[in-house]
Design a protein around this motif. Structure first.
Motif, PDB file in Angstrom:
ATOM      1  N   GLU A 101     -15.307  20.325   7.710  1.00 39.21           N
ATOM      2  CA  GLU A 101     -14.174  21.202   8.002  1.00 39.21           C
ATOM      3  C   GLU A 101     -12.935  20.421   8.433  1.00 39.21           C
ATOM      4  O   GLU A 101     -11.869  21.009   8.612  1.00 39.21           O
ATOM      5  N   GLY A 102     -13.089  19.117   8.628  1.00 43.74           N
ATOM      6  CA  GLY A 102     -11.943  18.287   8.964  1.00 43.74           C
ATOM      7  C   GLY A 102     -11.696  18.062  10.440  1.00 43.74           C
ATOM      8  O   GLY A 102     -10.706  17.427  10.811  1.00 43.74           O
ATOM      9  N   TYR A 103     -12.586  18.563  11.294  1.00 45.25           N
ATOM     10  CA  TYR A 103     -12.398  18.373  12.735  1.00 45.25           C
ATOM     11  C   TYR A 103     -12.897  17.009  13.198  1.00 45.25           C
ATOM     12  O   TYR A 103     -12.460  16.503  14.234  1.00 45.25           O
ATOM     13  N   LEU A 104     -13.801  16.419  12.429  1.00 48.29           N
ATOM     14  CA  LEU A 104     -14.343  15.106  12.763  1.00 48.29           C
ATOM     15  C   LEU A 104     -14.190  14.167  11.577  1.00 48.29           C
ATOM     16  O   LEU A 104     -14.086  14.614  10.428  1.00 48.29           O
ATOM     17  N   ASP A 105     -14.184  12.886  11.866  1.00 50.75           N
ATOM     18  CA  ASP A 105     -14.219  11.863  10.826  1.00 50.75           C
ATOM     19  C   ASP A 105     -15.571  11.162  10.897  1.00 50.75           C
ATOM     20  O   ASP A 105     -16.072  10.885  11.991  1.00 50.75           O
ATOM     21  N   PHE A 106     -16.158  10.899   9.734  1.00 51.99           N
ATOM     22  CA  PHE A 106     -17.434  10.188   9.688  1.00 51.99           C
ATOM     23  C   PHE A 106     -17.237   8.834   9.026  1.00 51.99           C
ATOM     24  O   PHE A 106     -16.689   8.743   7.929  1.00 51.99           O
ATOM     25  N   LEU A 115      -6.502  21.440  18.081  1.00 59.63           N
ATOM     26  CA  LEU A 115      -7.706  20.686  18.437  1.00 59.63           C
ATOM     27  C   LEU A 115      -7.603  19.218  18.043  1.00 59.63           C
ATOM     28  O   LEU A 115      -8.489  18.433  18.364  1.00 59.63           O
ATOM     29  N   ARG A 116      -6.524  18.835  17.384  1.00 58.45           N
ATOM     30  CA  ARG A 116      -6.445  17.484  16.833  1.00 58.45           C
ATOM     31  C   ARG A 116      -5.410  16.603  17.521  1.00 58.45           C
ATOM     32  O   ARG A 116      -5.089  15.540  17.034  1.00 58.45           O
ATOM     33  N   PHE A 117      -4.842  17.070  18.629  1.00 55.89           N
ATOM     34  CA  PHE A 117      -3.931  16.198  19.362  1.00 55.89           C
ATOM     35  C   PHE A 117      -4.057  16.461  20.855  1.00 55.89           C
ATOM     36  O   PHE A 117      -4.495  17.515  21.285  1.00 55.89           O
ATOM     37  N   SER A 119     -32.623  19.355  20.160  1.00 55.09           N
ATOM     38  CA  SER A 119     -33.037  18.146  19.455  1.00 55.09           C
ATOM     39  C   SER A 119     -31.857  17.558  18.687  1.00 55.09           C
ATOM     40  O   SER A 119     -30.798  18.178  18.545  1.00 55.09           O
ATOM     41  N   ARG A 120     -32.041  16.347  18.158  1.00 57.60           N
ATOM     42  CA  ARG A 120     -30.958  15.674  17.450  1.00 57.60           C
ATOM     43  C   ARG A 120     -30.605  16.345  16.122  1.00 57.60           C
ATOM     44  O   ARG A 120     -29.455  16.314  15.696  1.00 57.60           O
ATOM     45  N   THR A 121     -31.589  16.948  15.482  1.00 55.98           N
ATOM     46  CA  THR A 121     -31.373  17.496  14.138  1.00 55.98           C
ATOM     47  C   THR A 121     -30.288  18.566  14.083  1.00 55.98           C
ATOM     48  O   THR A 121     -29.359  18.472  13.262  1.00 55.98           O
ATOM     49  N   PRO A 122     -30.344  19.626  14.931  1.00 56.14           N
ATOM     50  CA  PRO A 122     -29.276  20.629  14.852  1.00 56.14           C
ATOM     51  C   PRO A 122     -27.905  20.075  15.220  1.00 56.14           C
ATOM     52  O   PRO A 122     -26.883  20.504  14.667  1.00 56.14           O
ATOM     53  N   VAL A 123     -27.873  19.109  16.146  1.00 59.31           N
ATOM     54  CA  VAL A 123     -26.600  18.505  16.525  1.00 59.31           C
ATOM     55  C   VAL A 123     -26.036  17.716  15.348  1.00 59.31           C
ATOM     56  O   VAL A 123     -24.837  17.793  15.047  1.00 59.31           O
ATOM     57  N   ASN A 124     -26.894  16.982  14.665  1.00 51.18           N
ATOM     58  CA  ASN A 124     -26.455  16.212  13.501  1.00 51.18           C
ATOM     59  C   ASN A 124     -25.926  17.137  12.405  1.00 51.18           C
ATOM     60  O   ASN A 124     -24.914  16.841  11.760  1.00 51.18           O
ATOM     61  N   HIS A 125     -26.602  18.273  12.210  1.00 54.38           N
ATOM     62  CA  HIS A 125     -26.140  19.251  11.220  1.00 54.38           C
ATOM     63  C   HIS A 125     -24.792  19.826  11.630  1.00 54.38           C
ATOM     64  O   HIS A 125     -23.896  19.998  10.791  1.00 54.38           O
ATOM     65  N   ALA A 126     -24.644  20.130  12.919  1.00 53.27           N
ATOM     66  CA  ALA A 126     -23.390  20.691  13.414  1.00 53.27           C
ATOM     67  C   ALA A 126     -22.239  19.705  13.234  1.00 53.27           C
ATOM     68  O   ALA A 126     -21.139  20.084  12.813  1.00 53.27           O
ATOM     69  N   LEU A 127     -22.486  18.438  13.533  1.00 53.22           N
ATOM     70  CA  LEU A 127     -21.452  17.419  13.370  1.00 53.22           C
ATOM     71  C   LEU A 127     -21.070  17.265  11.896  1.00 53.22           C
ATOM     72  O   LEU A 127     -19.894  17.061  11.568  1.00 53.22           O
ATOM     73  N   SER A 128     -22.050  17.381  11.030  1.00 48.49           N
ATOM     74  CA  SER A 128     -21.787  17.287   9.591  1.00 48.49           C
ATOM     75  C   SER A 128     -20.880  18.422   9.135  1.00 48.49           C
ATOM     76  O   SER A 128     -19.957  18.212   8.339  1.00 48.49           O
ATOM     77  N   ASN A 177     -22.373   3.993   9.326  1.00 40.44           N
ATOM     78  CA  ASN A 177     -22.861   2.987  10.277  1.00 40.44           C
ATOM     79  C   ASN A 177     -22.115   2.987  11.610  1.00 40.44           C
ATOM     80  O   ASN A 177     -22.408   2.177  12.483  1.00 40.44           O
ATOM     81  N   GLN A 178     -21.159   3.899  11.748  1.00 40.65           N
ATOM     82  CA  GLN A 178     -20.441   4.010  13.017  1.00 40.65           C
ATOM     83  C   GLN A 178     -20.544   5.402  13.622  1.00 40.65           C
ATOM     84  O   GLN A 178     -20.501   5.556  14.835  1.00 40.65           O
ATOM     85  N   GLY A 179     -20.680   6.410  12.783  1.00 35.40           N
ATOM     86  CA  GLY A 179     -20.847   7.766  13.279  1.00 35.40           C
ATOM     87  C   GLY A 179     -19.580   8.593  13.216  1.00 35.40           C
ATOM     88  O   GLY A 179     -18.697   8.346  12.379  1.00 35.40           O
ATOM     89  N   TYR A 180     -19.496   9.569  14.128  1.00 40.81           N
ATOM     90  CA  TYR A 180     -18.419  10.545  14.096  1.00 40.81           C
ATOM     91  C   TYR A 180     -17.386  10.291  15.197  1.00 40.81           C
ATOM     92  O   TYR A 180     -17.730   9.888  16.309  1.00 40.81           O
ATOM     93  N   THR A 181     -16.127  10.559  14.862  1.00 35.87           N
ATOM     94  CA  THR A 181     -15.063  10.572  15.864  1.00 35.87           C
ATOM     95  C   THR A 181     -14.249  11.846  15.658  1.00 35.87           C
ATOM     96  O   THR A 181     -14.186  12.378  14.538  1.00 35.87           O
ATOM     97  N   VAL A 182     -13.633  12.323  16.732  1.00 32.73           N
ATOM     98  CA  VAL A 182     -12.807  13.516  16.634  1.00 32.73           C
ATOM     99  C   VAL A 182     -11.534  13.159  15.876  1.00 32.73           C
ATOM    100  O   VAL A 182     -10.858  12.177  16.198  1.00 32.73           O
TER     101      VAL A 182
END
Length: 224
Positions: free
Chosen positions: A57-62, A160-162, A43-52, A65-70
């Motif tokens: 931890e700094g692996y994604l940017d939030f 993981l960042r380049f 479901s969307r909930t665990p994925v949203n928690h994981a992305l958060s 109104n646009q969401g997450y990017t690596v």
């Protein structure tokens, strides 16, 4: 129920992290958690928690109104990460060498050979995982799991960042030689030589990384 939600979020976290390691998700890519949920079969909930968690931890940017990017590695971050990495390696090498046993050398050698066996005709992210394992094996000789985990986290925050595809294969073969030199120095318990080789190895790694992703004159080119 709460424990189940936590377990699902952690499982989603692990799978998304694996996708980043396997280059299925790349730096700068925008992530749509609805699509990820469908891809992971949850479901969307665990994925949203994981992305958060990954964002914290700094692996994604939030971006609201646009969401997450690596997250893309910045030059300032790279400087700091390489400095910490070198301090950690140089600070542990003496005790690691004092703790050498035949079984630890055998394990260390297996990590060196695993890197060599992972080499193909192109640069791939698995090589960075194997390189981390090789260096982590030195710190493992101390028997301090917390330091090993810290070192592995530092390395992930770098590779993981380049994007790795522009790195020249010549550098991969240089790494093999540098690994061999470090392995020999540790086997003969030469602490001073091992430290010098670690400094050289980290200096070369930093130079190649910075040329790859921060030098405007090198964009789109292979580096040596």
């Amino acid at each position: 129920m709460a424990r189940q939600r936590k377990n699902l979020a952690l499982a989603a976290y692990d799978r998304i992290m694996a996708m980043m390691i396997n280059y299925e998700i790349v730096p700068g890519q925008r992530l749509v958690f609805v699509d990820l949920a469908e891809q992971l079969g949850v479901s969307r909930t665990p994925v949203n928690h994981a992305l958060s968690i990954l964002a914290k931890e700094g692996y994604l940017d939030f971006i609201p109104n646009q969401g997450y990017t690596v997250h893309r590695l910045t030059e300032e971050e790279a400087e700091a990460l390489y400095e910490i990495r070198e301090i950690l390696e140089l600070g542990t090498i003496s005790k690691a060498i004092r703790g050498i046993t035949a079984s630890k050398i055998k394990h260390f050698k297996s990590k060196k050979e695993a890197y060599e066996q992972a080499i193909t005709d192109r640069v791939h992210r698995g090589l960075f995982v194997q390189d981390t394992d090789f260096h982590a094996a030195v710190i493992e000789m101390m028997g301090n799991d917390l330091l090993v985990d810290r070192y592995r986290d530092l390395c992930k925050r770098i590779f993981l960042r380049f994007r790795v595809e522009a790195l020249n294969m010549d550098r991969i073969h240089e790494i093999v030689e540098e690994h061999n030199q470090l392995f020999e120095a540790i086997c003969i318990k030469d602490v001073d030589l091992a430290k010098e080789l670690l400094k050289k190895h980290n200096r070369n790694a930093r130079k190649n990384l910075f040329s790859l992703i921060f030098d405007d004159n090198q964009k789109g080119k292979k580096i040596k």
